[in-house]
Scaffold this active site. Structure first.
Site, PDB file in Angstrom:
ATOM      1  N   ALA A   1       0.624  -1.519  -0.102  1.00  0.00           N
ATOM      2  CA  ALA A   1       0.381  -0.195   0.255  1.00  0.00           C
ATOM      3  C   ALA A   1       1.003   1.127   0.328  1.00  0.00           C
ATOM      4  CB  ALA A   1      -1.228  -0.187   1.222  1.00  0.00           C
ATOM      5  N   GLY A   2       2.408   0.808  -0.370  1.00  0.00           N
ATOM      6  CA  GLY A   2       2.717   2.671  -0.084  1.00  0.00           C
ATOM      7  C   GLY A   2       3.399   2.654   1.200  1.00  0.00           C
ATOM      8  N   LEU A   3       3.173   2.476   2.405  1.00  0.00           N
ATOM      9  CA  LEU A   3       3.443   2.793   3.562  1.00  0.00           C
ATOM     10  C   LEU A   3       4.332   2.323   4.283  1.00  0.00           C
ATOM     11  CD1 LEU A   3      -0.121   3.148   4.868  1.00  0.00           C
ATOM     12  CD2 LEU A   3       1.208   4.524   3.547  1.00  0.00           C
ATOM     13  N   GLY A   4       5.656   0.891   3.307  1.00  0.00           N
ATOM     14  CA  GLY A   4       6.909   0.549   3.809  1.00  0.00           C
ATOM     15  C   GLY A   4       6.165  -0.483   4.900  1.00  0.00           C
ATOM     16  N   SER A   5       5.486  -1.447   4.813  1.00  0.00           N
ATOM     17  CA  SER A   5       5.588  -2.183   5.385  1.00  0.00           C
ATOM     18  C   SER A   5       6.397  -3.495   5.434  1.00  0.00           C
ATOM     19  CB  SER A   5       4.667  -3.819   4.713  1.00  0.00           C
ATOM     20  OG  SER A   5       4.432  -4.158   3.858  1.00  0.00           O
ATOM     21  N   SER A   6       7.341  -3.476   4.110  1.00  0.00           N
ATOM     22  CA  SER A   6       8.106  -4.875   3.776  1.00  0.00           C
ATOM     23  C   SER A   6       9.674  -4.290   4.726  1.00  0.00           C
ATOM     24  CB  SER A   6       8.840  -4.700   2.525  1.00  0.00           C
ATOM     25  OG  SER A   6       9.177  -3.719   2.005  1.00  0.00           O
ATOM     26  N   ALA A   7       9.414  -3.067   4.567  1.00  0.00           N
ATOM     27  CA  ALA A   7      11.160  -2.176   4.892  1.00  0.00           C
ATOM     28  C   ALA A   7      10.737  -2.537   6.376  1.00  0.00           C
ATOM     29  CB  ALA A   7      11.223  -0.562   4.699  1.00  0.00           C
ATOM     30  N   ALA A   8       9.448  -1.833   7.275  1.00  0.00           N
ATOM     31  CA  ALA A   8       9.270  -2.685   9.005  1.00  0.00           C
ATOM     32  C   ALA A   8       9.573  -3.782   9.171  1.00  0.00           C
ATOM     33  CB  ALA A   8       8.476  -1.612   8.806  1.00  0.00           C
TER      34      ALA A   8
ATOM     35  N   ASP B   1      12.901   3.462   1.588  1.00  0.00           N
ATOM     36  CA  ASP B   1      11.884   3.111   2.322  1.00  0.00           C
ATOM     37  C   ASP B   1      13.129   2.517   3.599  1.00  0.00           C
ATOM     38  OD1 ASP B   1      10.464   3.151   0.737  1.00  0.00           O
ATOM     39  OD2 ASP B   1       9.529   1.362   0.741  1.00  0.00           O
TER      40      ASP B   1
HETATM   41  O1  PMV Z   1       5.474   1.838  -2.234  1.00  0.00           O
HETATM   42  P1  PMV Z   1       6.472   1.789  -1.719  1.00  0.00           P
HETATM   43  O2  PMV Z   1       6.238   1.809  -0.175  1.00  0.00           O
HETATM   44  O3  PMV Z   1       7.739   0.423  -1.099  1.00  0.00           O
HETATM   45  O4  PMV Z   1       8.007   2.919  -2.056  1.00  0.00           O
HETATM   46  C1  PMV Z   1       8.310   3.033  -3.227  1.00  0.00           C
HETATM   47  C2  PMV Z   1       9.629   4.353  -3.202  1.00  0.00           C
HETATM   48  C3  PMV Z   1      10.217   3.671  -4.744  1.00  0.00           C
HETATM   49  O5  PMV Z   1      10.791   5.228  -4.760  1.00  0.00           O
HETATM   50  C4  PMV Z   1       8.823   3.943  -5.861  1.00  0.00           C
HETATM   51  C5  PMV Z   1      10.672   2.945  -5.408  1.00  0.00           C
HETATM   52  C6  PMV Z   1      12.475   3.224  -4.587  1.00  0.00           C
HETATM   53  O6  PMV Z   1      12.698   1.802  -4.040  1.00  0.00           O
HETATM   54  O7  PMV Z   1      12.813   4.184  -3.651  1.00  0.00           O
END
Ligand code: PMV
Length: 314
Positions: A103-110, A151
């Site tokens: 969802a673009g909120l960094g779940s995998s990084a967290a 992220d």
């Molecule tokens: O969708 P997310 O939360 O994984 O963010 C990706 C951000 C990008 O700039 C599209 C990719 C990246 O590695 O920075």
């Protein structure tokens, strides 16, 4: 032995996603209202390590050896094992998260950051933030292919950051709170796929796409002092311009555009999709007094969920 517990926040990119993969700057902030929590215990009476996933929409118990080779839990644990050059004792790990997935909120990084922190502690090793960030980046490479590293950096340090890939990140000093309202489009996408689609466009039409990236880079540079000074109107205006640039990269969706427009109509200083796009959440910036009306407007516009939060002065 009490369980080792570690946590990591979600994140949102306020400016510069996609362009950041190509060396342009970007700005990201941690979202402490959502988080991943990992709890680890030794498994003395059983010779298999067990992972328990506990998320609002999904529960699963799975033996470590049955995780896919690219599973972030497996990748991170195996990388720590390589780092310390030692065999890992059997363990039971419970992973719970309130960060929506894809969802673009960094779940995998967290996930990668909380496991790096917790698992190293479980093994009695004290890793520096830099080492944790490094481990999380390695896991992000397996998940996303060619991540910029933004992220894992914002999640590890849990501070607003100005980031250029391959350079030391700069922490942004925030002087006034910035109110954020995030809304779910209800659609989901994989970062890897969206990043790949942008790469294909960049290879086919390098001049046009480079121009869009340069435009994004310019507005990130203006956003940096606006964030430091708490100039919410300029922050919002630049976010909306960033959304237009992301539309030109074709990573938005009608649902996201609709939420962005509704937020602005209901008093947001500006709004944009956040993260890779083609689904997930959008983010609006606002003064405190407009947050309720924006929230109501977004819900009437079809938002599936709302996260209201603020970036606190640092
Ligand atoms: O969708 P997310 O939360 O994984 O963010 C990706 C951000 C990008 O700039 C599209 C990719 C990246 O590695 O920075």
């Amino acid at each position: 032995m009490p369980a080792i517990i570690s946590k990591a926040p979600g994140k949102t990119i306020l400016f510069g996603e996609h362009a950041v993969v190509y060396g342009f700057p970007a700005i990201a902030v941690p979202l402490t209202a959502i988080q991943t929590k990992v709890s680890i215990l030794p498994r003395l009476k059983n010779n298999r390590s067990l992972i328990r996933f506990r998320n609002p929409s999904w529960k699963e118990d799975i033996y470590f050896e049955n995780l896919k080779l690219n599973n972030p839990v497996r990748v991170t644990v195996e990388n720590i094992s390589k780092l310390i050059e030692s065999k890992i004792p059997n363990f039971e790990m419970t992973v719970s998260s309130s960060i929506p997935i894809s969802a673009g909120l960094g779940s995998s990084a967290a996930l990668a950051v909380s496991i790096s922190k917790g698992f190293s502690q479980f093994l009695g090793i004290k890793l520096s933030k830099e080492e944790i960030n490094d481990l999380a980046f390695k896991s992000e490479i397996v998940q996303h292919g060619s991540p910029s590293g933004i992220d894992n950096s914002v999640v590890t340090y849990s501070r607003p950051i100005y980031y250029i890939s391959g350079q030391p990140m700069i922490q942004i000093k925030i002087t006034k709170p910035v109110h954020l309202i995030l809304a779910d489009s209800g659609k989901r996408s994989l970062t890897k796929d969206v990043v790949k689609s942008v790469r294909e466009k960049w290879e086919n039409k390098p001049n046009i796409i480079n121009q869009i990236f340069e435009g994004i880079g310019d507005l990130v540079k203006k956003a940096h002092p606006a964030m430091r000074n708490g100039n919410i109107h300029l922050i919002g205006k630049l976010m909306t311009q960033n959304h237009s640039a992301l539309q030109r990269l074709d990573v938005s969706l009608p649902e996201l555009d609709h939420l962005v427009n509704s937020a602005i109509l209901h008093g947001a200083s500006g709004a944009k999709l956040c993260g890779a796009g083609k689904g997930g959440y959008m983010v609006a910036a606002s003064t405190l007094e407009n947050t309720e009306s924006i929230r109501d407007g977004l819900l009437s516009a079809g938002a599936r969920n709302i996260i209201s939060t603020k970036i606190n002065p640092t």
